[in-house]
Design an enzyme around this catalytic site. Structure first.
Site, PDB file in Angstrom:
ATOM      1  CG  LEU A  30      -1.889  -1.186   1.375  1.00 23.10           C
ATOM      2  CD1 LEU A  30      -2.895  -0.906   2.482  1.00 23.10           C
ATOM      3  CD2 LEU A  30      -2.609  -1.512   0.080  1.00 23.10           C
ATOM      4  N   GLY A  33      -1.622   6.267  -2.913  1.00 25.49           N
ATOM      5  CA  GLY A  33      -2.778   6.043  -3.773  1.00 25.49           C
ATOM      6  C   GLY A  33      -3.831   5.193  -3.090  1.00 25.49           C
ATOM      7  CG  HIS A  34      -3.013   1.155  -2.186  1.00 24.91           C
ATOM      8  ND1 HIS A  34      -1.682   1.217  -2.530  1.00 24.91           N
ATOM      9  CD2 HIS A  34      -3.549   0.159  -2.947  1.00 24.91           C
ATOM     10  CE1 HIS A  34      -1.417   0.304  -3.449  1.00 24.91           C
ATOM     11  NE2 HIS A  34      -2.537  -0.347  -3.728  1.00 24.91           N
ATOM     12  CD  GLN A 149     -10.598   6.616 -14.610  1.00 30.53           C
ATOM     13  OE1 GLN A 149     -11.584   6.135 -14.065  1.00 30.53           O
ATOM     14  NE2 GLN A 149     -10.351   6.506 -15.906  1.00 30.53           N
ATOM     15  CG  LEU A 185       1.625   7.790  -6.008  1.00 31.53           C
ATOM     16  CD1 LEU A 185       0.824   8.032  -4.738  1.00 31.53           C
ATOM     17  CD2 LEU A 185       3.096   7.654  -5.681  1.00 31.53           C
ATOM     18  CB  SER A 186       2.453   2.086  -9.899  1.00 35.05           C
ATOM     19  OG  SER A 186       2.478   0.678 -10.103  1.00 35.05           O
TER      20      SER A 186
END
EC number: 6.3.2.1
Length: 359
Positions: A30, A33-34, A149, A185-186
């Site tokens: 996480l 973004g999460h 998204q 973010l990833s």
């Protein structure tokens, strides 16, 4: 607030529910973004409701040669992120809990939309994603489920599954969260070296270039619509040069189709990144109708998605932005009316890896 860790569906079902249950599905690792998704879920559920964050690395959505084994597992850290963002429960089931008896023989098929773009690059990926999302919706029994998204094709397919198969759950899309330099973010960003990260910025930069070209194009079209309606009016304005400006705008707007201009602007950035060290290896650049993810024509009117996928080193990344063609409606207005808005702001908006979005 203390977040409770649960491992089985029976434990989750035994809880006494009050208010709405909002679920955020993730594959762990996480990040902010999460956290943005969890905070949005907290707001929707309210103080009397319940926020459940699922953490499950779904083996069905990883193809041959993909990174299932090296996908990060950081449950202790995930619990802290979830707790700080306002989650009541982290549901982290085992593979046996989700798939008792082994891989399921009956699965959900994504259909034609699932064979395009990400589906073409990763055959079977969306079937595995929809199967686990369907199972987790049954296991967690939410009133509302939230998805990022950034994984626009995944979000569209989940909405289609829920509609086509009559799932009794509301689906909410949450805008993409970006770092200050624009990179989405990833969980996979951690795989990038410093040099690879510099190259990876081309994904968002290409999208922003396409967006900026689109904005300029739409402004020209709006200016063209302001061409004076009468000859007398045109002659009166010509002294100020306004009619000439309007005529120029009309000529440019007519000469350069909107979709083609957007694709060309984005492609230029990606072509330059292909010559960087290390280079960017483009998988696809697409400007699509979000209803079915087919490429739009130059005379398209309505909302569209500009999407890109590429590899930098061994890491595959995806990104997208919403655009609106030939309409006064801003991107996401229609989605916002159904509590699932789109956003294209580069630094203030949630991406996350759900079961189904290992990107």
């Amino acid at each position: 607030m203390t977040t409770t860790l649960l491992r089985t569906a029976d434990e989750l079902h035994a809880r006494v529910r009050e208010g709405r249950r909002a679920v955020v599905m993730t594959m762990g690792a996480l990040h902010e973004g999460h956290a943005t998704l969890i905070r949005a879920a907290r707001e929707i559920a309210g103080h009397g409701g319940e926020v459940v964050v699922t953490v499950f690395v779904n083996p069905l959505q990883f193809g041959a040669g993909e990174d299932l084994d090296r996908y990060p597992r950081t449950l202790d850290a995930d619990l802290k992120v979830a707790e700080q963002a306002g989650a009541d429960i982290v549901f982290a089931p085992s593979v046996d809990e989700v798939y008792p008896g082994g891989e399921p023989q009956v699965r959900i098929t994504a259909g034609p939309m699932g064979e395009r773009l990400e589906g073409a690059s990763r055959p079977g990926h969306f079937d595995g994603m929809l199967t686990v999302v369907g199972k987790l919706l049954h296991l967690t029994r939410p009133d509302v489920a939230l998805y990022g998204q950034k994984d626009a094709q995944q979000l569209a397919l989940i909405r289609r599954m829920v509609r086509d198969l009559n799932f009794g759950v509301e689906i909410v899309g949450v805008p993409t969260v970006r770092e200050a330099d624009g990179l989405a973010l990833s969980s996979r960003n951690r795989y990038l070296s410093a040099a690879e990260r510099r190259t990876a910025l081309a994904l968002s930069q290409a999208l922003f270039a396409g967006r900026d070209r689109h904005a300029a194009q739409e402004a020209l079209r709006a200016r063209a619509r302001e061409v004076p309606a009468t000859r007398a009016r045109a002659e009166a304005l010509s002294a100020l040069g306004e009619s000439r400006a309007a005529a120029d705008a009309a000529a440019v707007a007519k000469a350069t189709p909107g979709a083609a201009a957007v694709r060309a602007a984005a492609r230029q950035v990606l072509d330059e990144a292909a010559r960087m060290d290390p280079p960017l290896a483009l998988d696809y650049l697409a400007l699509v109708d979000p209803s079915d993810f087919t490429e739009i024509d130059d005379d398209f009117t309505g909302e569209a998605v500009l999407a890109v996928a590429a590899r930098v080193g061994a890491t595959r990344l995806i990104d997208n932005l919403p655009l609106a063609f030939g309409t006064d409606e801003t991107p996401g207005t229609r989605e916002a009316h159904s509590a699932s808005g789109l956003d294209s702001a580069p630094a203030s908006t949630a991406t996350h890896e759900t079961p189904g979005a290992a990107s």
